[in-house]
Design a protein around this motif. Sequence first.
Motif, PDB file in Angstrom:
ATOM      1  N   GLY A  24       0.792  -1.215   0.000  1.00  0.00           N
ATOM      2  CA  GLY A  24       0.000   0.000   0.000  1.00  0.00           C
ATOM      3  C   GLY A  24       0.829   1.271   0.000  1.00  0.00           C
ATOM      4  O   GLY A  24       2.065   1.250  -0.095  1.00  0.00           O
ATOM      5  N   SER A  25       0.152   2.376   0.151  1.00  0.00           N
ATOM      6  CA  SER A  25       0.773   3.695  -0.023  1.00  0.00           C
ATOM      7  C   SER A  25       1.613   4.151   1.158  1.00  0.00           C
ATOM      8  O   SER A  25       2.274   5.193   1.087  1.00  0.00           O
ATOM      9  CB  SER A  25      -0.308   4.743  -0.307  1.00  0.00           C
ATOM     10  N   ASP A  26       1.617   3.398   2.253  1.00  0.00           N
ATOM     11  CA  ASP A  26       2.437   3.788   3.404  1.00  0.00           C
ATOM     12  C   ASP A  26       3.917   3.526   3.176  1.00  0.00           C
ATOM     13  O   ASP A  26       4.741   3.941   4.006  1.00  0.00           O
ATOM     14  CB  ASP A  26       1.989   3.029   4.658  1.00  0.00           C
ATOM     15  N   TYR A  27       4.260   2.846   2.080  1.00  0.00           N
ATOM     16  CA  TYR A  27       5.656   2.479   1.840  1.00  0.00           C
ATOM     17  C   TYR A  27       6.115   3.000   0.486  1.00  0.00           C
ATOM     18  O   TYR A  27       5.424   2.854  -0.517  1.00  0.00           O
ATOM     19  CB  TYR A  27       5.824   0.958   1.909  1.00  0.00           C
ATOM     20  N   ARG A  28       7.304   3.621   0.482  1.00  0.00           N
ATOM     21  CA  ARG A  28       7.846   4.264  -0.716  1.00  0.00           C
ATOM     22  C   ARG A  28       9.240   3.693  -1.000  1.00  0.00           C
ATOM     23  O   ARG A  28      10.051   3.517  -0.091  1.00  0.00           O
ATOM     24  CB  ARG A  28       7.931   5.769  -0.496  1.00  0.00           C
ATOM     25  N   ILE A  29       9.537   3.448  -2.286  1.00  0.00           N
ATOM     26  CA  ILE A  29      10.825   2.903  -2.705  1.00  0.00           C
ATOM     27  C   ILE A  29      11.829   4.031  -2.956  1.00  0.00           C
ATOM     28  O   ILE A  29      11.498   5.056  -3.544  1.00  0.00           O
ATOM     29  CB  ILE A  29      10.672   2.060  -3.986  1.00  0.00           C
ATOM     30  N   HIS A  30      13.066   3.805  -2.493  1.00  0.00           N
ATOM     31  CA  HIS A  30      14.205   4.649  -2.843  1.00  0.00           C
ATOM     32  C   HIS A  30      15.269   3.750  -3.469  1.00  0.00           C
ATOM     33  O   HIS A  30      15.455   2.607  -3.036  1.00  0.00           O
ATOM     34  CB  HIS A  30      14.804   5.337  -1.611  1.00  0.00           C
ATOM     35  N   ALA A  31      15.997   4.247  -4.444  1.00  0.00           N
ATOM     36  CA  ALA A  31      17.056   3.466  -5.095  1.00  0.00           C
ATOM     37  C   ALA A  31      18.244   4.368  -5.379  1.00  0.00           C
ATOM     38  O   ALA A  31      18.077   5.522  -5.783  1.00  0.00           O
ATOM     39  CB  ALA A  31      16.543   2.826  -6.379  1.00  0.00           C
ATOM     40  N   TRP A  32      19.461   3.835  -5.162  1.00  0.00           N
ATOM     41  CA  TRP A  32      20.668   4.606  -5.449  1.00  0.00           C
ATOM     42  C   TRP A  32      21.859   3.671  -5.594  1.00  0.00           C
ATOM     43  O   TRP A  32      21.804   2.508  -5.179  1.00  0.00           O
ATOM     44  CB  TRP A  32      20.932   5.639  -4.351  1.00  0.00           C
ATOM     45  N   ASN A  33      22.907   4.177  -6.199  1.00  0.00           N
ATOM     46  CA  ASN A  33      24.199   3.496  -6.220  1.00  0.00           C
ATOM     47  C   ASN A  33      25.085   4.131  -5.151  1.00  0.00           C
ATOM     48  O   ASN A  33      25.045   5.351  -4.957  1.00  0.00           O
ATOM     49  CB  ASN A  33      24.887   3.641  -7.578  1.00  0.00           C
TER      50      ASN A  33
END
Length: 358
Positions: A195-204
Motif C-alpha cells: 500500500g501507499s504507506d511504503y515508498r521505494i528509494h534506489a541509489w548506487n
Amino acid sequence: MSDIILTPLIVPATLDADDAGDFHALGALSRQICDEHVGLPDLAPSAAEMLPGWQDHTDSLDIGVVARIEGEVAGIATMSYAQEAGADTAEFDVLVPRAYEGRGIEQLLLRAAEADAAARGRHTLQLWTLHRPTEAVHMLTPRTGRGRIPSTTLSDAVQAEGYTLEQVERNSELDLRSDPVRIERSLAEAQRHAGSDYRIHAWNLPTPAELRDGYAAVLARLSTDAPSGDMEFVAEKWDADRVIRRDARLTGAGQLVSVVAVEHVPTGEIVAYNELLIASDRSATTHQFGTLVAAHHRGHRLGTIVKCANLLRWRDLVPESPAVSTFNAEENRPMLDINESIGFVPVSYAGAWQKKVR
C-alpha cells in the motif's frame, strides 16, 4: 607439524608494494578454497576488494596468520574483531588448500587464531565452513534443526576443537539471463499488498547525504533482526559517518553497489533494504550483500519489494552479469520463499560454528 612455519600476515599500503605478497596470497587462496570446496570461486572477494577494509580499523580489526611449508603458503587464518565497546566475538576464517588438507594445518591455524582472540579478551569464537549440496555418509545438523551439510576435513577439525554447528545457511543463485516476468509480477503484487504507506528509494553507492542517517539505522538492525540461531553478534552502532566509511570500502576497488530501500512514509523511517554488489569485472557473478526487513514492519511483503526492485534495476545497470548469489539462514523461510518464487536455486551451503571460552 614441526615443518610448518607461522608468520603474521602483512597488510600492505598498496597491492603494488614490495610487501604485498601475503595479501595477494590471501586473495588467491580465498578463491581457490571456494573453488575446491563448492566449485564457486566468485564467492570470494579479490585482494583489491578486501584491502580497504583491512586498512581501516575504525569499525572492524582484521588480521591474519600465514602457514608455510618450505616457503610455500599452506594455509591462512584470518581474524576479524568488531570494534564496538563490549564486543566479545572473534570471527575466524581458516583457509587450507586441498593439497595440504589433513596434515594438522587446520588445527594449528585455528589454535593460533584462538590464542590471538584470547589475548584480545574475546570469548565467543565463530567461523564458517563451505559445503556442497550433496549427501554424504556423515551429515551434520545444526542446533536450529534446519538444514544439513556433509562433513569436510575442515568441519571435522573445527568440531574436534570444540565448536558447535549452530546454523546452516543456504547459498542460492538466480540466473539473470532468465525471463524477468516472475520478478515483475512478484514486485507488482507486493506493492499492491504494502500500500501507499511504503515508498521505494534506489541509489548506487555512495549513499546520498540525505539518506545516510536512515540507512545507518536500518543497517544497524542487521546485527539484531536477522535470523542467527544461537550465534551471538554485538549490536552494531551506526551513524552517517560509518555509512560513508562503509561506502568507501565497498567501492574502493571499482565495485558497483546498488541499493533499494523502503521508507515508511508516516514515520520517514527506512525499514527495509537490499544491496547488490559486483566487482570491477562487470561480467562476474553479482553478490547480494545485505537484505533486511525491520522486525516491526514484517508482514507487508517489503522483502519481496526490495529484492525484486533491485534485481530489475540491476538488469539495466549490469546486463552482462550472469547470476546473483545470496546466502540465507535455512530457518529464514520467509526470505527463502521469496527467493524460490522468483527463481533462485540452491548451489552450496555454509555451516556457522561457535565456541565459547572463559
